[in-house]
Design a protein around this motif. Sequence first.
Motif, PDB file in Angstrom:
ATOM      1  N   ILE A   1      -5.428  -7.925  -1.508  1.00 26.62           N
ATOM      2  CA  ILE A   1      -5.141  -9.020  -0.595  1.00 26.62           C
ATOM      3  C   ILE A   1      -6.274  -9.062   0.432  1.00 26.62           C
ATOM      4  O   ILE A   1      -6.438  -8.138   1.238  1.00 26.62           O
ATOM      5  CB  ILE A   1      -3.794  -8.819   0.133  1.00 26.62           C
ATOM      6  N   VAL A   2      -7.071 -10.133   0.398  1.00 27.71           N
ATOM      7  CA  VAL A   2      -8.233 -10.217   1.286  1.00 27.71           C
ATOM      8  C   VAL A   2      -7.929 -10.990   2.564  1.00 27.71           C
ATOM      9  O   VAL A   2      -8.702 -10.919   3.526  1.00 27.71           O
ATOM     10  CB  VAL A   2      -9.445 -10.844   0.557  1.00 27.71           C
ATOM     11  N   ALA A   3      -6.824 -11.732   2.577  1.00 24.01           N
ATOM     12  CA  ALA A   3      -6.410 -12.445   3.790  1.00 24.01           C
ATOM     13  C   ALA A   3      -4.959 -12.862   3.634  1.00 24.01           C
ATOM     14  O   ALA A   3      -4.475 -13.079   2.523  1.00 24.01           O
ATOM     15  CB  ALA A   3      -7.291 -13.671   4.028  1.00 24.01           C
ATOM     16  N   GLU A   4      -4.271 -12.980   4.769  1.00 21.18           N
ATOM     17  CA  GLU A   4      -2.864 -13.357   4.743  1.00 21.18           C
ATOM     18  C   GLU A   4      -2.516 -14.066   6.046  1.00 21.18           C
ATOM     19  O   GLU A   4      -3.015 -13.710   7.108  1.00 21.18           O
ATOM     20  CB  GLU A   4      -1.983 -12.119   4.574  1.00 21.18           C
TER      21      GLU A   4
ATOM     22  N   ILE B   1       0.671 -17.478   3.185  1.00 21.89           N
ATOM     23  CA  ILE B   1      -0.137 -17.350   1.978  1.00 21.89           C
ATOM     24  C   ILE B   1      -0.879 -16.023   1.998  1.00 21.89           C
ATOM     25  O   ILE B   1      -1.415 -15.618   3.036  1.00 21.89           O
ATOM     26  CB  ILE B   1      -1.147 -18.513   1.871  1.00 21.89           C
ATOM     27  N   GLY B   2      -0.878 -15.350   0.858  1.00 20.92           N
ATOM     28  CA  GLY B   2      -1.723 -14.181   0.666  1.00 20.92           C
ATOM     29  C   GLY B   2      -2.791 -14.523  -0.362  1.00 20.92           C
ATOM     30  O   GLY B   2      -2.470 -15.025  -1.449  1.00 20.92           O
ATOM     31  N   VAL B   3      -4.033 -14.307  -0.016  1.00 24.09           N
ATOM     32  CA  VAL B   3      -5.141 -14.575  -0.943  1.00 24.09           C
ATOM     33  C   VAL B   3      -5.519 -13.267  -1.615  1.00 24.09           C
ATOM     34  O   VAL B   3      -5.917 -12.301  -0.946  1.00 24.09           O
ATOM     35  CB  VAL B   3      -6.361 -15.178  -0.215  1.00 24.09           C
TER      36      VAL B   3
ATOM     37  N   ILE C   1      -2.097  -3.229  -2.875  1.00 19.80           N
ATOM     38  CA  ILE C   1      -1.739  -4.379  -2.048  1.00 19.80           C
ATOM     39  C   ILE C   1      -0.385  -4.170  -1.373  1.00 19.80           C
ATOM     40  O   ILE C   1       0.500  -3.489  -1.885  1.00 19.80           O
ATOM     41  CB  ILE C   1      -1.732  -5.700  -2.854  1.00 19.80           C
ATOM     42  N   SER C   2      -0.242  -4.787  -0.213  1.00 20.99           N
ATOM     43  CA  SER C   2       1.004  -4.734   0.558  1.00 20.99           C
ATOM     44  C   SER C   2       1.278  -6.111   1.152  1.00 20.99           C
ATOM     45  O   SER C   2       0.366  -6.751   1.673  1.00 20.99           O
ATOM     46  CB  SER C   2       0.915  -3.705   1.692  1.00 20.99           C
TER      47      SER C   2
END
Length: 253
Positions: free
Chosen positions: A210-213, A202-204, A20-21
């Motif tokens: 991480i699938v969305a940000e 928000i990071g999901v 993740i980043s």
Amino acid sequence: MIEVSNLRKKFGSNEVIKGISFSVNDGEIYGLLGPNGSGKSTTMRILAGIIPPTSGRVLVEGIDVSKSPLEVKKIVGFVPETPALYESLTPAEFFSFIGSIRRIPREVLEERVERFVEAFGIREYMNQLIGTLSFGTRQKISLIASLLHDPKVLILDEAMNGLDPKSARIYRELLLEFKREGKSIVFSTHILALAEVICDRIGVIYNGRIVAEGTVDELKTLAKEESLEDVFLKLTQAKDEVIHIVSALKEAL
């Protein structure tokens, strides 16, 4: 500022964090949201210098957590999901202990303890053993301990668990004040309405990735949903499952 680049963490053969980043700017509250087992708490503990990453790079105020975890701990206020306290001490003794290891001048420590104890309403418990206190009171003690050294960065893992409405509101307002002071804040919660109000971005995280940000509005547009709750359920592939479970329960009634 926090910079996370291709972070990975394995426990044995189990890879919990999978590359993740993300980054958190000064004066920003970043929400890390995900279901249980998604890797949130592991990520938080790495950011706070509690456990080392397997690979990747994490910089907190320019300090590499892999190379200098003790230096990171000096500038971070960390609240774990479950309060980690010395239950054989009283809150007064515990705050004195925190002050000594943080090397906070006595007069500064006393002033800060007084201010937070009054704000969170725990004066009557100051000379009782921590192990005898309720979960909510122990959570308040954990929150206070994380703030006594005036940290530059806050890492908050479900920090409002167990708080009464008044204390939760006080803490929320404190976070907004810390944001105005330029602190970087990473905040995880299952209270999506709170995340929608308080988080700048928000990071999901789901299954270690991480699938969305983005901002709340950006995530709603991405997922084509009108509420953060529906966004979260859709991105973590839980919305259809929830609908199926509710339908089955209705049929069983």
